[in-house]
Scaffold this motif. Structure first.
Motif: not given
Length: 190
Positions: A44-50, A70-87, A89-93
């Protein structure tokens, strides 16, 4: 595109890429919080824990859902049926992966003793570029896309191999089986 059979199973992965050192990124389900989709990673080093604010999955078992991370640099976007589900910024690289790494479908990582995933994967893809919501919306299971994916497993030809020919042929294990589109349609009506 995935259809869960059991919404309350814990620790499932739909699509993972893992290097020989055990570093992985995955579309995960119910890893930390019940009935939630996550951008899972090794330890879970790049996973949001909350994940308290993450929506809970409510689709009826067998319903096909499009999930995208969708990974864009340190930003992570999660989409469910094209709708933003969560987003977030990962703590690490971010990690980098190659076509020499292992792709697992329905299995979390190479050393796992079991999988929490029970369901069907209809189409799985890995892209080497971050896709916009408009591009995600244009994707259809079993149809080519522009841009082309780096790896693509759609199972329509009765094979589990990468249609792009870049990743090693997979091995089906632990009860995994290929179904034709007709068999999928028949099993979803029963």
């Amino acid at each position: 595109w995935v259809a869960l059979k059991e919404l309350d199973r814990r620790g499932g992965s739909i699509l993972s890429i893992e290097n020989p050192k055990g570093i992985l990124d995955s579309i995960g389900y119910s890893w930390i919080s019940s009935r939630t989709w996550i951008a899972a990673s090794n330890w879970n080093v790049r996973t949001e824990s909350k994940q308290d604010a993450y929506p809970r999955e409510t689709a009826k078992p067998g319903t096909l859902v499009q999930m995208a991370i969708v990974y864009s640099g340190k930003n992570i976007g999660i989409y469910r049926n094209v709708r933003s589900y969560a987003s977030y910024t990962m703590a690490g690289e971010p990690e980098t992966f190659s076509t020499h790494d292992s792709v697992l479908i329905g299995w979390g990582h190479l050393q796992a003793q079991s999988s929490g995933f029970i369901g069907e994967v209809a189409d799985a893809r890995i892209y080497d570029t971050a896709l916009s919501p408009a591009l995600l919306r244009s994707l259809k299971p079993g149809r080519r896309s522009n841009p082309a994916p780096l790896g693509w497993w759609d199972f329509t030809r009765g094979k589990a191999s990468d249609r792009m020919g870049r990743f090693a042929p997979p091995h089906l294990c632990h009860g995994a089986a290929l179904k034709t589109q007709k068999e999928r349609a028949e099993s979803s009506t029963t």
